[in-house]
Design a protein around this motif. Structure first.
Motif, PDB file in Angstrom:
ATOM      1  N   HIS B 102       0.807  -1.308  -0.485  1.00  0.00           N
ATOM      2  CA  HIS B 102      -0.020  -0.563  -0.263  1.00  0.00           C
ATOM      3  C   HIS B 102       0.885   1.547   0.069  1.00  0.00           C
ATOM      4  CE1 HIS B 102      -3.579  -1.542   0.374  1.00  0.00           C
ATOM      5  NE2 HIS B 102      -3.566  -2.453   1.137  1.00  0.00           N
ATOM      6  N   LYS B 105       2.558   1.353  -3.659  1.00  0.00           N
ATOM      7  CA  LYS B 105       1.588   1.650  -4.494  1.00  0.00           C
ATOM      8  C   LYS B 105       1.263   3.212  -4.535  1.00  0.00           C
ATOM      9  CE  LYS B 105       0.486  -2.738  -6.938  1.00  0.00           C
ATOM     10  NZ  LYS B 105      -0.768  -3.108  -6.440  1.00  0.00           N
ATOM     11  N   GLY B 106       1.217   3.397  -2.804  1.00  0.00           N
ATOM     12  CA  GLY B 106       0.448   5.033  -3.082  1.00  0.00           C
ATOM     13  C   GLY B 106      -0.339   4.938  -2.017  1.00  0.00           C
ATOM     14  N   SER B 107      -1.387   3.184  -2.355  1.00  0.00           N
ATOM     15  CA  SER B 107      -2.789   3.397  -1.376  1.00  0.00           C
ATOM     16  C   SER B 107      -3.064   3.904  -0.635  1.00  0.00           C
ATOM     17  CB  SER B 107      -2.900   2.035  -2.344  1.00  0.00           C
ATOM     18  OG  SER B 107      -2.617   0.941  -2.193  1.00  0.00           O
ATOM     19  N   ALA B 109      -2.178   6.401   0.969  1.00  0.00           N
ATOM     20  CA  ALA B 109      -2.514   7.341   0.912  1.00  0.00           C
ATOM     21  C   ALA B 109      -3.975   7.947   0.909  1.00  0.00           C
ATOM     22  CB  ALA B 109      -1.794   8.219  -0.010  1.00  0.00           C
ATOM     23  N   TYR B 110      -4.514   6.877   0.515  1.00  0.00           N
ATOM     24  CA  TYR B 110      -6.153   7.351   1.024  1.00  0.00           C
ATOM     25  C   TYR B 110      -6.597   6.664   1.837  1.00  0.00           C
ATOM     26  CZ  TYR B 110      -7.070   8.853  -4.379  1.00  0.00           C
ATOM     27  OH  TYR B 110      -7.631   9.229  -5.539  1.00  0.00           O
ATOM     28  N   LEU B 112      -5.023   6.663   4.915  1.00  0.00           N
ATOM     29  CA  LEU B 112      -4.887   7.545   6.014  1.00  0.00           C
ATOM     30  C   LEU B 112      -5.703   8.753   5.673  1.00  0.00           C
ATOM     31  CD1 LEU B 112      -1.291   6.791   5.774  1.00  0.00           C
ATOM     32  CD2 LEU B 112      -2.896   5.872   7.121  1.00  0.00           C
ATOM     33  N   ASP B 265       8.782   8.072   8.487  1.00  0.00           N
ATOM     34  CA  ASP B 265       8.058   9.550   7.170  1.00  0.00           C
ATOM     35  C   ASP B 265       7.583   8.125   6.357  1.00  0.00           C
ATOM     36  OD1 ASP B 265       9.194  11.526   7.991  1.00  0.00           O
ATOM     37  OD2 ASP B 265      10.934  12.166   7.080  1.00  0.00           O
ATOM     38  N   LEU B 266       6.264   8.426   5.520  1.00  0.00           N
ATOM     39  CA  LEU B 266       6.171   7.298   4.658  1.00  0.00           C
ATOM     40  C   LEU B 266       6.319   8.703   3.329  1.00  0.00           C
ATOM     41  CD1 LEU B 266       2.588   6.396   6.082  1.00  0.00           C
ATOM     42  CD2 LEU B 266       5.121   5.707   5.674  1.00  0.00           C
ATOM     43  N   LEU B 268       4.519   9.028   0.337  1.00  0.00           N
ATOM     44  CA  LEU B 268       3.148   8.412  -0.243  1.00  0.00           C
ATOM     45  C   LEU B 268       3.205  10.264  -0.920  1.00  0.00           C
ATOM     46  CD1 LEU B 268       0.491   7.516   2.199  1.00  0.00           C
ATOM     47  CD2 LEU B 268       1.861   6.307   0.743  1.00  0.00           C
TER      48      LEU B 268
END
Lengths: 294, 268
Positions: B102, B105-107, B109-110, B112, B265-266, B268
């Protein structure tokens, strides 16, 4: 409503954001401008609580962004700069997924937006084009009617018609009293939609101003196409505007800030066409800072 | 439940691998149980020796005498090594999907951007993971028990068999803790896999090497798998301390994963 105070995050190599400070008032639409890599997304990631700041702080509605995320997110609609939806779902499944996570039961606004942006929400996200995915992202950000919208390059990938629809949506939301932060690297888009513009370059804020004073300072170039060479040279010989001759019959007048004067003068000549140059960020920087880029 | 749609997503994403791994384990344990012969295992051992050298046999954990009980045989032939390789595939794949994929891929971010803290999301994923591993082993236990009763009624030492499975669960709670921690630490899937798959696999391989030869016995000190001592469990020896250690390691690994994920740190 959104406050960023001395925010600093150093990624090394002069990448990052440095001493960013700005305020977005309630019901304000703030356009966050800057070239790619300037630090727009990094700033927004701090607002979303994804990053720990090296120094400084940001708050949304008085709540600290890094730690009070759960409370903040109840009021926020977020559109990420990168398309990272859950591929395995259809558009509608994704909306339902997000709605459940937000404990939102009413999907009527979502359905309105689907219709408005003409999205086929039964398509699997994996098979969607970039523009379709962007529509999904836009709808996801707006569908729970949040008070605050944080939009990272919301119109990228949208076709011109949808960009116009998006601009309408922004102005409606603004009238509903929403506070909006949207980033962009397109000055025109921001100029149309925003009350205040903040420009970031190389990680530092270079200006924050309201749109009216920017418009006043704005110098625009126009290309004039005269009916024939004679008319063009007559204009060139008599005008006091700064100009550059492009071809025999076309002339570029530069740095016009009072369009009325130009129009008065042009009324004496036979003009076929006037083209205004698309106002790029580059120009904004040039006009604002006398061309100094570093 | 606030995160019920995440649960639904997790199930949808992982039921395929869950079913395959569960099916393979059930198949193995049933076949092995039916290889048992109450009159003596000389034929089976002779057959196995015919196929493999005795060093290889011990390396794979197949070291039993002819009068071994049913539970001893199953412990040796299935819980000695086969189960590690099968179940670790599940652990590696699922741990990767729960967090780091997650983020990569960046998902995330959704996830969170909904009213949930990172601790809530990561804890939810951790609980899902542990519960799914427990379910794997519960199914295995029940099928193993049923298969034994069907073929050899009354012959299985049910207590020892249950404890054996509890031990394997605790071992995999610890091994999965490593994978989960790796999934929480890294931004990229490949880095998470290097640690989260590499270390548990290394433990399994060290365990096999340590079994090959008396001289390599010292290697038993360098693998978590040593904590799962099936001989001690069956002989009703001192295994409780090991169970306790495995449980503690698991809890520490999971909690540090969640904690680090909530602090870092993420990308994203």
């Amino acid at each position: 409503m959104i406050q960023i105070n001395n925010l600093t995050k150093d990624f090394g190599n002069r990448k990052g954001v440095f001493h960013i400070t700005f305020n977005i008032k309630e019901k304000e639409v703030f356009g966050f401008l800057g070239p790619n890599g300037a630090g727009k997304t990094t700033t927004i990631r701090h607002l979303m609580g994804f990053l720990n700041a090296d120094a400084g702080e940001c708050t949304i509605n008085g709540m600290e962004c890094r730690h009070q995320t759960a409370a903040i997110m109840k009021q926020v609609g977020y559109l990420p700069g990168e398309l990272a939806l859950l591929d395995a779902m259809t558009g509608m499944q994704f909306f339902q997924f997000m709605a459940k996570l937000r404990q939102q039961t009413d999907l009527s606004l979502c359905r309105q937006l689907i219709e408005r942006f003409e999205l086929d929400s039964s398509t699997s996200i994996k098979k969607m084009s970039k523009g379709m995915k962007q529509k999904v992202a836009v709808i996801t950000a707006f569908m729970h009617d949040p008070q605050i919208l944080i939009l990272d390059e919301p119109t990228s990938g949208l076709d011109p018609l949808m960009q116009i629809e998006f601009a309408k949506l922004i102005s409606e939301e603004k009238n509903k009293g929403k506070t909006i932060l949207m980033s962009s690297h397109n000055f025109d888009e921001v100029e149309k939609n925003c009350d205040t513009i903040g420009i970031i370059r190389a990680g530092e804020m270079v200006c924050i101003e309201d749109i009216h004073s920017i418009r006043q300072k704005k110098r625009q170039n126009y290309t004039l196409i005269f009916s024939d060479t004679e008319e063009a040279s007559k204009f060139v010989n008599n005008t006091h505007f700064a100009f550059g001759q492009l071809t025999d019959a076309s002339v570029e007048v530069k740095e016009i800030n009072n369009l009325n004067n130009l129009i008065k003068e042009l009324s004496k000549y036979k003009i076929i066409d006037i083209q205004s140059e698309k106002y790029s960020l580059e120009h904004l920087f040039m006009h604002y800072y006398g061309g100094s880029k570093s | 439940m606030k995160l019920s749609s995440l649960l639904k997503f997790n199930i949808k994403q992982n039921y395929g691998i869950f079913t395959i791994i569960s099916g393979v384990m059930i198949l193995y344990v049933t076949v092995i149980i039916n290889m048992y012969d109450p009159k003596g295992l000389d034929e089976l051992i002779a057959l196995a020796n015919f196929k493999m050298s005795s060093e290889l046999m011990t390396a794979f954990g197949f070291n039993i005498d002819v009068n071994a009980s049913l539970v001893t045989m199953v412990a040796s032939y299935f819980y000695g090594m086969l189960i590690y390789f099968v179940l670790i595939i599940y652990v590696i794949m699922v741990s990767n999907r729960l967090i780091v994929e997650h983020v990569d891929k960046g998902s995330m971010a959704y996830l969170l951007s909904t009213p949930h803290t990172r601790i809530q999301i990561a804890s939810f994923q951790a609980i899902f993971f542990i519960a799914s591993i427990a379910l794997q082993i519960l199914i295995l236990t029940l099928v193993g028990w049923a298969a034994s009763e069907a073929s050899f009624p009354g012959l299985l030492d049910v207590n020892a068999f249950f404890m054996l499975n509890l031990g394997v669960f605790l071992l995999f709670a610890a091994l999965s803790g490593i994978s989960f921690l790796a999934s929480c630490i890294f931004n990229e899937t490949k880095n998470a896999l290097a640690l989260g798959a590499g270390l548990p696999l290394a433990f399994i391989i060290i365990d096999i090497l340590a079994n090959v030869d008396e001289k390599l016995n010292v290697l038993h000190n360098f693998t978590l798998i040593t904590l799962f001592d099936s001989d001690a469990i069956i002989a009703n020896g001192a295994y409780v301390v090991n169970f306790f250690i495995m449980a503690t390691i698991s809890i520490l690994l999971y909690i540090s994963g969640i904690w680090i994920f909530s602090k870092r740190d993420l990308s994203l």
